[in-house]
Design a protein around this motif. Structure first.
Motif, short mmCIF file in Angstrom:
data_model
loop_
_atom_site.label_atom_id
_atom_site.label_comp_id
_atom_site.label_asym_id
_atom_site.label_seq_id
_atom_site.Cartn_x
_atom_site.Cartn_y
_atom_site.Cartn_z
N ASP A 1 -111.83 3.01 -1.43
CA ASP A 1 -112.30 3.49 -2.73
C ASP A 1 -113.23 2.45 -3.36
N GLN A 2 -114.38 2.25 -2.74
CA GLN A 2 -115.35 1.27 -3.23
C GLN A 2 -116.55 1.96 -3.88
N THR A 3 -117.34 1.19 -4.59
CA THR A 3 -118.50 1.74 -5.30
C THR A 3 -119.69 1.98 -4.39
N VAL A 4 -119.61 1.55 -3.14
CA VAL A 4 -120.68 1.80 -2.17
C VAL A 4 -120.20 2.83 -1.17
N PRO A 5 -121.11 3.56 -0.53
CA PRO A 5 -120.70 4.59 0.43
C PRO A 5 -119.84 4.02 1.56
N ARG A 6 -118.83 4.76 1.95
CA ARG A 6 -117.88 4.29 2.96
C ARG A 6 -118.57 3.97 4.29
N GLU A 7 -119.64 4.69 4.61
CA GLU A 7 -120.30 4.47 5.90
C GLU A 7 -121.11 3.18 5.94
N THR A 8 -121.24 2.48 4.80
CA THR A 8 -122.03 1.26 4.77
C THR A 8 -121.20 0.01 5.08
N TYR A 9 -119.91 0.17 5.32
CA TYR A 9 -119.07 -0.97 5.70
C TYR A 9 -117.97 -0.48 6.62
N GLU A 10 -117.41 -1.40 7.40
CA GLU A 10 -116.34 -1.05 8.32
C GLU A 10 -115.08 -1.85 8.01
N ILE A 11 -113.94 -1.26 8.32
CA ILE A 11 -112.65 -1.91 8.11
C ILE A 11 -111.99 -2.11 9.47
N ILE A 12 -111.65 -3.35 9.76
CA ILE A 12 -111.03 -3.70 11.04
C ILE A 12 -109.66 -4.31 10.77
N VAL A 13 -108.62 -3.68 11.27
CA VAL A 13 -107.25 -4.18 11.12
C VAL A 13 -106.85 -4.84 12.43
N VAL A 14 -106.46 -6.11 12.33
CA VAL A 14 -106.05 -6.88 13.51
C VAL A 14 -104.57 -7.19 13.35
N ASP B 1 -111.47 1.69 10.53
CA ASP B 1 -112.38 2.07 11.61
C ASP B 1 -111.85 1.62 12.96
N ARG B 2 -111.19 0.46 12.96
CA ARG B 2 -110.60 -0.05 14.20
C ARG B 2 -109.26 -0.70 13.89
N VAL B 3 -108.29 -0.47 14.76
CA VAL B 3 -106.99 -1.12 14.66
C VAL B 3 -106.62 -1.59 16.06
N PHE B 4 -106.35 -2.88 16.20
CA PHE B 4 -105.97 -3.38 17.52
C PHE B 4 -105.07 -4.60 17.38
N ILE B 5 -104.37 -4.92 18.46
CA ILE B 5 -103.44 -6.05 18.48
C ILE B 5 -104.22 -7.33 18.79
N ALA C 1 -106.27 -14.05 14.24
CA ALA C 1 -106.47 -12.63 13.96
C ALA C 1 -107.81 -12.40 13.27
N ARG C 2 -108.14 -13.26 12.32
CA ARG C 2 -109.44 -13.14 11.64
C ARG C 2 -110.58 -13.37 12.63
N ASN C 3 -110.41 -14.32 13.53
CA ASN C 3 -111.44 -14.58 14.54
C ASN C 3 -111.62 -13.38 15.46
N ASP C 4 -110.52 -12.78 15.89
CA ASP C 4 -110.60 -11.59 16.74
C ASP C 4 -111.36 -10.47 16.03
N GLY C 5 -111.08 -10.32 14.73
CA GLY C 5 -111.79 -9.31 13.96
C GLY C 5 -113.27 -9.60 13.84
N ALA C 6 -113.61 -10.86 13.62
CA ALA C 6 -115.02 -11.25 13.50
C ALA C 6 -115.76 -11.01 14.80
N MET C 7 -115.11 -11.26 15.92
CA MET C 7 -115.75 -11.04 17.22
C MET C 7 -115.98 -9.55 17.48
N ALA C 8 -115.13 -8.71 16.90
CA ALA C 8 -115.29 -7.27 17.08
C ALA C 8 -116.20 -6.64 16.03
N ALA C 9 -116.61 -7.41 15.04
CA ALA C 9 -117.36 -6.88 13.90
C ALA C 9 -118.79 -6.50 14.26
N SER C 10 -119.28 -5.47 13.59
CA SER C 10 -120.67 -5.03 13.75
C SER C 10 -121.57 -5.55 12.64
#
Length: 232
Positions: A24-37, A54-58, A67-76
């Motif tokens: 629920d952000q002020t910018v369109p949802r398609e302009t950012y991604e959410i990665i759960v690690v 957008d992505r959930v992984f172990i 975990a933050r590093n794994d997410g950053a490596m997967a980030a677009s």
């Protein structure tokens, strides 16, 4: 694009609230991604996160920094923002991060925190943290950056070597390396709701002393149980 990385471990009580605030952000949802690690949770954390992220992984790396590093490596995204699963993000969080990076020549951005739970003691605890954060920034000594409310230029973050996979203090230590690559900027208006559950369950003074103990040991907890705590 901004990529938001959320580390989790047994967070079925909080993850939906956090991710709904990110959705629920002020910018369109398609302009950012959410990665759960996820740290291989034993509850329904990943199941609850799937529809909202957008992505959930172990995670494959160790500890929350890993975990933050794994997410950053997967980030677009060109910008990687991090928060915690028990936090609540304001509606303009993504917009404010995006605007600040566009307007300023910085490699890292961080903000302040306020307690989700009420009570004078909780407010006082975080008031002290926010004062320390401001003092460190304006004196250019210690940048008290919190992993629950920070964002990086992804290329600079990778060049700095990303987070150290330590028990505590990883979010403080990374800023000391990032500042060698460019400006680290504090936006005091970039505030997120921070859960005080650790302090409420295990005690404020004890939790702070444990954190300092680990930081002074270079991030090694020794016999202190600090990470992946079980909460009531």
């Amino acid at each position: 694009m901004i990529s938001i990385v959320v580390p989790t471990y047994n967070e079925e009580q909080n993850i939906e609230r956090c991710l709904r605030s990110l959705a629920d952000q002020t910018v369109p949802r398609e302009t950012y991604e959410i990665i759960v690690v996820d740290g291989n949770s034993k509850d329904r954390t990943r199941e609850l996160a799937e529809p909202l992220a957008d992505r959930v992984f172990i995670q494959t790396s160790k500890r929350v920094g890993g975990a933050r590093n794994d997410g950053a490596m997967a980030a677009s995204g060109e910008i990687v923002a991090t928060t915690d699963a028990d936090c609540i993000l304001p509606r303009d969080w993504v917009e404010r991060i995006e605007r600040t990076f566009a307007e300023r020549d910085i490699v890292q951005l961080y903000g302040t925190v306020y307690p989700i739970e009420g009570g004078f003691r909780n407010k006082l605890s975080l008031l002290g943290a926010n004062i320390f954060s401001r003092l460190g920034y304006y004196t250019r000594t210690i940048y008290f950056t919190l992993g629950c409310n920070t964002a990086f230029d992804r290329d600079a973050f990778l060049r700095a070597g990303m987070y150290r996979c330590i028990d505590a203090g990883d979010d403080l230590e990374i800023a000391q390396r990032m500042r060698k690559l460019g400006k680290v900027y504090l936006d005091t208006g970039l505030a997120v709701g921070f859960s005080m559950r650790r302090y409420q369950q295990f005690g404020t003074l004890k939790s702070i002393l444990e954190w300092f103990y680990i930081v002074l040991r270079g991030g090694d907890a020794g016999g202190v149980s600090y990470s992946q705590r079980e909460y009531k």
